[in-house]
Motif scaffolding. Sequence first.
Motif, PDB file in Angstrom:
ATOM      1  N   SER A 108       0.863  -1.126  -0.012  1.00 43.08           N
ATOM      2  CA  SER A 108      -0.038  -0.023  -0.051  1.00 43.08           C
ATOM      3  C   SER A 108       0.740   1.252   0.107  1.00 43.08           C
ATOM      4  N   GLU A 109       2.181   1.339   0.935  1.00 45.69           N
ATOM      5  CA  GLU A 109       2.935   2.612   0.542  1.00 45.69           C
ATOM      6  C   GLU A 109       3.426   2.448  -0.542  1.00 45.69           C
ATOM      7  N   ALA A 110       4.040   1.685  -1.386  1.00 47.31           N
ATOM      8  CA  ALA A 110       4.440   1.663  -2.480  1.00 47.31           C
ATOM      9  C   ALA A 110       3.495   1.980  -3.605  1.00 47.31           C
ATOM     10  N   LYS A 111       2.100   1.646  -3.538  1.00 43.48           N
ATOM     11  CA  LYS A 111       1.148   2.097  -4.437  1.00 43.48           C
ATOM     12  C   LYS A 111       0.783   3.506  -4.437  1.00 43.48           C
ATOM     13  N   GLU A 112       0.806   3.923  -3.094  1.00 42.59           N
ATOM     14  CA  GLU A 112       0.520   5.228  -2.835  1.00 42.59           C
ATOM     15  C   GLU A 112       1.567   6.175  -3.508  1.00 42.59           C
ATOM     16  N   LEU A 113       2.913   5.817  -3.076  1.00 40.01           N
ATOM     17  CA  LEU A 113       3.886   6.640  -3.584  1.00 40.01           C
ATOM     18  C   LEU A 113       3.837   6.436  -5.114  1.00 40.01           C
ATOM     19  N   ALA A 114       3.489   5.364  -5.743  1.00 36.86           N
ATOM     20  CA  ALA A 114       3.910   5.616  -7.301  1.00 36.86           C
ATOM     21  C   ALA A 114       2.456   6.278  -7.824  1.00 36.86           C
ATOM     22  N   ALA A 115       1.394   6.239  -7.249  1.00 34.20           N
ATOM     23  CA  ALA A 115       0.398   7.118  -7.640  1.00 34.20           C
ATOM     24  C   ALA A 115       0.611   8.659  -7.736  1.00 34.20           C
ATOM     25  N   GLY A 116       1.296   9.166  -6.853  1.00 30.67           N
ATOM     26  CA  GLY A 116       1.900  10.446  -7.090  1.00 30.67           C
ATOM     27  C   GLY A 116       2.969  10.614  -8.136  1.00 30.67           C
ATOM     28  N   PHE A 117       3.663   9.750  -8.284  1.00 35.95           N
ATOM     29  CA  PHE A 117       4.471   9.821  -9.219  1.00 35.95           C
ATOM     30  C   PHE A 117       3.815   9.899 -10.519  1.00 35.95           C
ATOM     31  N   GLU A 118       2.662   9.009 -10.790  1.00 41.54           N
ATOM     32  CA  GLU A 118       1.874   9.061 -12.127  1.00 41.54           C
ATOM     33  C   GLU A 118       1.366  10.288 -12.129  1.00 41.54           C
ATOM     34  N   GLN A 119       0.768  10.947 -11.152  1.00 40.69           N
ATOM     35  CA  GLN A 119       0.048  11.986 -11.418  1.00 40.69           C
ATOM     36  C   GLN A 119       0.946  13.428 -11.989  1.00 40.69           C
ATOM     37  N   SER A 120       2.320  13.129 -11.500  1.00 40.39           N
ATOM     38  CA  SER A 120       3.158  14.152 -11.885  1.00 40.39           C
ATOM     39  C   SER A 120       3.984  13.875 -12.958  1.00 40.39           C
ATOM     40  N   ARG A 121       3.812  12.708 -13.588  1.00 42.02           N
ATOM     41  CA  ARG A 121       4.739  12.242 -14.473  1.00 42.02           C
ATOM     42  C   ARG A 121       4.784  13.177 -15.770  1.00 42.02           C
ATOM     43  N   ASP A 122       3.640  13.633 -16.462  1.00 41.66           N
ATOM     44  CA  ASP A 122       3.698  14.555 -17.594  1.00 41.66           C
ATOM     45  C   ASP A 122       4.249  15.866 -17.080  1.00 41.66           C
ATOM     46  N   ARG A 123       4.110  16.456 -16.159  1.00 45.45           N
ATOM     47  CA  ARG A 123       4.845  17.433 -15.535  1.00 45.45           C
ATOM     48  C   ARG A 123       6.351  17.273 -15.602  1.00 45.45           C
ATOM     49  N   SER A 124       6.651  16.387 -14.917  1.00 45.45           N
ATOM     50  CA  SER A 124       8.072  16.108 -14.891  1.00 45.45           C
ATOM     51  C   SER A 124       8.815  15.853 -16.223  1.00 45.45           C
ATOM     52  N   ILE A 125       8.112  15.297 -17.027  1.00 43.14           N
ATOM     53  CA  ILE A 125       8.642  15.041 -18.620  1.00 43.14           C
ATOM     54  C   ILE A 125       8.833  16.375 -19.078  1.00 43.14           C
ATOM     55  N   GLU A 126       7.757  17.035 -19.200  1.00 37.14           N
ATOM     56  CA  GLU A 126       7.845  18.541 -19.822  1.00 37.14           C
ATOM     57  C   GLU A 126       8.862  19.327 -19.217  1.00 37.14           C
ATOM     58  N   LYS A 127       9.027  19.426 -17.844  1.00 43.17           N
ATOM     59  CA  LYS A 127       9.918  20.186 -17.193  1.00 43.17           C
ATOM     60  C   LYS A 127      11.297  19.936 -17.276  1.00 43.17           C
ATOM     61  N   ILE A 128      11.668  18.541 -17.377  1.00 43.47           N
ATOM     62  CA  ILE A 128      13.269  18.161 -17.446  1.00 43.47           C
ATOM     63  C   ILE A 128      13.296  18.418 -18.822  1.00 43.47           C
ATOM     64  N   SER A 129      12.558  17.880 -19.827  1.00 41.02           N
ATOM     65  CA  SER A 129      12.751  17.910 -21.397  1.00 41.02           C
ATOM     66  C   SER A 129      13.111  19.357 -21.767  1.00 41.02           C
ATOM     67  N   ARG A 130      12.502  20.357 -21.258  1.00 42.78           N
ATOM     68  CA  ARG A 130      13.027  21.563 -21.284  1.00 42.78           C
ATOM     69  C   ARG A 130      14.155  22.221 -20.868  1.00 42.78           C
ATOM     70  N   ALA A 131      14.394  21.827 -19.645  1.00 45.18           N
ATOM     71  CA  ALA A 131      15.605  22.173 -19.029  1.00 45.18           C
ATOM     72  C   ALA A 131      16.766  21.516 -19.723  1.00 45.18           C
TER      73      ALA A 131
END
Length: 150
Positions: A108-131
């Motif tokens: 349950s800890e791992a799934k909760e943490l993974a869900a947060g990463f999933e939610q921010s994935r697109d933003r992270s990809i865009e941010k790091i790709s631009r950088a």
Amino acid sequence: MMDEKKFAVLLTDTQDVKVVECDPQEEIFGIARGFIGCDWIELVEADPLADKGYLLLIDEEGKLRDGDLSINCIASDLYGADQHGDPIIGNALVVRAQDESLELMTESEAKELAAGFEQSRDRSIEKISRAFGLMPQVKKDPEIRDASRR
């Protein structure tokens, strides 16, 4: 319970987030080497994770490898790579950092943490790709190109 299943979260250089089951009897660095695909593990404190008691395990020699280097956008974003210019290359494993030891998580800890990463994935990809000047190329649909030639 000795036979309770244990988990970690794998952030891949293909920008996937995976909850991975681990053998709780296996040494954590051995687990990390297997999932990351490397010989030397580096411990990385990424502030958003460290604040919650987690740590990134990455390939210490990731930037030294020959061939195509793939930036792990999610791990790099967590690490603040857009601010200091040092991206994380290859897969990264997220584990719990308890006092001076590393531990695996419950499912349950791992799934909760993974869900947060999933939610921010697109933003992270865009941010790091631009950088790092890695904006994805837009693929042209060959049918549209062919039709315009007729």
